[in-house]
Design an enzyme around this catalytic site. Sequence first.
Site, mmCIF file in Angstrom:
data_model
loop_
_atom_site.group_PDB
_atom_site.id
_atom_site.type_symbol
_atom_site.label_atom_id
_atom_site.label_comp_id
_atom_site.label_asym_id
_atom_site.label_seq_id
_atom_site.Cartn_x
_atom_site.Cartn_y
_atom_site.Cartn_z
ATOM 1 N N HIS A 129 0.823 -1.210 0.000
ATOM 2 C CA HIS A 129 0.000 0.000 0.000
ATOM 3 C C HIS A 129 0.862 1.268 0.000
ATOM 4 O O HIS A 129 0.578 2.239 -0.697
ATOM 5 C CB HIS A 129 -0.937 -0.040 1.213
ATOM 6 C CG HIS A 129 -1.708 1.221 1.421
ATOM 7 N ND1 HIS A 129 -1.362 2.156 2.374
ATOM 8 C CD2 HIS A 129 -2.799 1.719 0.786
ATOM 9 C CE1 HIS A 129 -2.216 3.163 2.332
ATOM 10 N NE2 HIS A 129 -3.097 2.929 1.380
ATOM 11 N N GLU A 156 2.189 1.878 -3.352
ATOM 12 C CA GLU A 156 1.135 2.437 -4.213
ATOM 13 C C GLU A 156 1.101 3.966 -4.095
ATOM 14 O O GLU A 156 1.036 4.676 -5.094
ATOM 15 C CB GLU A 156 -0.221 1.850 -3.801
ATOM 16 C CG GLU A 156 -1.431 2.522 -4.454
ATOM 17 C CD GLU A 156 -2.583 2.747 -3.486
ATOM 18 O OE1 GLU A 156 -2.961 1.801 -2.767
ATOM 19 O OE2 GLU A 156 -3.105 3.877 -3.433
ATOM 20 N N HIS A 157 1.171 4.471 -2.856
ATOM 21 C CA HIS A 157 1.168 5.918 -2.668
ATOM 22 C C HIS A 157 2.386 6.562 -3.321
ATOM 23 O O HIS A 157 2.299 7.609 -3.944
ATOM 24 C CB HIS A 157 1.187 6.250 -1.175
ATOM 25 C CG HIS A 157 -0.172 6.301 -0.541
ATOM 26 N ND1 HIS A 157 -0.631 7.402 0.112
ATOM 27 C CD2 HIS A 157 -1.154 5.373 -0.472
ATOM 28 C CE1 HIS A 157 -1.854 7.165 0.576
ATOM 29 N NE2 HIS A 157 -2.190 5.933 0.242
ATOM 30 N N GLU A 193 -4.545 8.007 7.213
ATOM 31 C CA GLU A 193 -5.431 7.057 6.529
ATOM 32 C C GLU A 193 -5.742 5.880 7.468
ATOM 33 O O GLU A 193 -6.884 5.437 7.584
ATOM 34 C CB GLU A 193 -4.779 6.563 5.233
ATOM 35 C CG GLU A 193 -5.703 5.703 4.387
ATOM 36 C CD GLU A 193 -5.061 5.256 3.062
ATOM 37 O OE1 GLU A 193 -3.886 5.583 2.812
ATOM 38 O OE2 GLU A 193 -5.749 4.557 2.297
#
Lengths: 425, 422
Positions: free
Chosen positions: A68, A71-72, A143
């Site tokens: 994840h 991905e950012h 997040e």
Amino acid sequence: MMNEKIIKNSFIDECTYIYKHKSGLTIYISPKKGYTKKSAYFATNFGSINNTYVSGENCTTIPDGVAHFLEHKLFESEDGDAFTKYAATGASANAYTSFTHTAYYFTCTDNFEANLKILTDLMQTPYFTAENVAKEQGIIGQEINMYLDNPGWRVYFNMLEAMYHICPVRKDIAGSIESISQITPELLYECYNNFYNASNMVLCICGDVNPQKMAVYIETLLDRLVPGINIESKFDAEPEKVLKSYTEQKLSVSMPIFNIGFKDNDFRCNGDEFIKKNLIGKIVLDILFGRSSNFYDRLYAKGLINESFDIEYSLEKQYAHSILSGESCNPEEVYNEAFETIKYYQKSEITEHELTRQKNIAKGSFICQFNNIEEISRAIMESHFNDFNLYNSLDIYNSVTCDDINNAINKLSEEYSVLSVINPM
Amino acid sequence: MKDIETHQLKNGTYVHYISADRFKNVNFTVNITVPIKRPDVTFNTLIPAVLRQGSAKFPVTKDLNIYLDDLYGANISYGIKKRGNYQVIVINFNTISDRYAPNSKPFDKLLKLAAEILFNPLVKDNAFDNEYVNREKENLRQYIESVINDKREYAKIKLINEMFSKEDYGIFSNGYVEELDQITPENLYSYYKKLITEGLWEIFVTGPVNVEECNNFINSYFNFEKNVFNYSPADFGKYSNEIRKIEEAADVTQGKLSIGMRTNVTINSPLYFAMIVMNNLYGGSVHSKLFLNVREKMSLAYYAGSAYDAHKGFILINSGIEFSNYEIALKEILKQLDDVKSGIFTEQDIKFSKLSIINAYNSVKDSAVAMENFYSSQTLTKTFLTIEEIIDRINKVTKGDIIKAANTVIPDTVFFLKGRDV
């Protein structure tokens, strides 16, 4: 020119062109006449569960949340941020990380080729620095906190944590504030090199395009793509039974929220069997607990479930499970009622009539997904990662028998099930 | 090819056909618009839920659900929207196109089902079915109370409720628990009859259908006697001289910050299109000032964005932050607005925003629901612009227009949901 293959279903009048790039990348192009939007999904078979891998003799375990985090960070490159580049074309772009893969995508009505270049560039030009990693730790930290305040998300992950002993699906996709604090630029480069290579990735395009012309153009964009290297994700054997049969957390909610999970140990399947297995999983849930079932009717009338009640079957190469979710004044009674229903169906058999109804539902939902170019791209992507031909679905639906359903119902058992509850404080 | 064909029945009801062959399913959607009034909102939310339970022909909900499942998993869904001083009750019926089931004619069945559900409800002695009403009242109570579950949404709803406490717009559109006790099967049914004669009805049919046949059908069912519906645009309210700050403590890990700002620019104002661009570049996109500064530069939040409500005339900002970053985040969000007001943005920012807005408008044609929203939002205000006309207006917006629009935006209320020990 790349090798071309066409898969299609003439009943629904849909088709997809498949190209194999010399690097090993598979490219799918689904032409869609009359649509204004076009979409492209570039995905790698690297999700949150791929946290242990073997390369040669070495076995490496990485902190939770790396896929994840990557991905950012992939949106940044030395010559700027991909969002800014997309802004110059008007595209709407984003990315997401699931348990099993990471997908980068955009949709646009104009400048499709320029956008495709931005997308393929960002996938081929990682740029990680100590500074940009530190900045992202703050953003992703927020997040993670956002999800900690989301009871629907918490009840789901508490359920997975109780269901699985070992399988990393039990861990939050974004990791924790603690685990992401261990992430460094070096680690991101290592995972990028291991998992973002051609044979581990797929590019899916959908919209009103000419596939052949598009394929020729795409070839010019993939010059920096590296062929596959031999990295295997490692998954330790998962016990069949659940870890805990009950789990509970208190949050500020108006009434209890529940997930009832059923672990399905019979998930290994290949190719088009995947379609069949997936449909059987869905049909079992729908017959037992769907909106036209006795269960739903009785519990809704008693006020034990409300409009929020939902059922879902998930099948992946590494695990499978079913979930009943919703709000209830008495989740334990819902759980008991669910098992009463299961026992009833284990003693009786479903009828051809019930099966036909379920096949109609499946047929309707299969056809309707072709209304949406993003859904088409995602469905093709899923078919690639799970090695099946999406266009065979309707034929395979027809091959499902009452015995298939009865056998699957017979495997449901309390030792494979979990009740997860969020109670009000 | 024309995107939409609009007919008007003698009673004033609008019927829109979006008979695009590209869609594989058919949608039949009814929008009923009524003024938002405190005594009515709970009734409005309850009506579609009760109708969805069954009808004279389907007195048992399970039988209705079986009928839907047999119809290729057809769906009846409903919801309620706030639009300026109005509420819109939306009831949607959908299934696959006849093309994929030529023998069973799903569209024909869907139309008949819609007429059955809407005009032949289960009624006895001028009252809805007692059991339906009681259980949907209980479900609605649970639904209203569940507003606290999603803290992000809760902060938004509370902000709106506080900011517009003296206006109709501040009314909770889901309804009020304390009013449920007064609702009976009798008064709910008479309310529904009033909704039929007094509400503004609008019908959308999307998908590959025969317009003439469908229109005959609609004429025979929907041309009931109706009163004239008069629309009055929402009053944007009053600017306040200082920002009102409200804090509430809850069991949360992350603070939820919502900021409401007033603007007198609404859907009929000359600066309407400039305001759409202004909102996009201020906080409505990933290249916006809020995203680039609050998230990317200062690393304060995962989400920080703004939304413009053109029916009422306000901008709503939402962000999730550390409790201790409240002052700094608020200051930065307000500073970015001041920058836009002073013209501190580039021609490139404007170009990016226009491109992103145009992309969104062009995308509308690919989705039945988006088409319905696009056109129904204009029916009320009778603007009737095509997508192309709107894009043309967006393209004509200048930097000066954006500055003018920004200067009509005045921060009004701040709502912060924080932790218990802060």
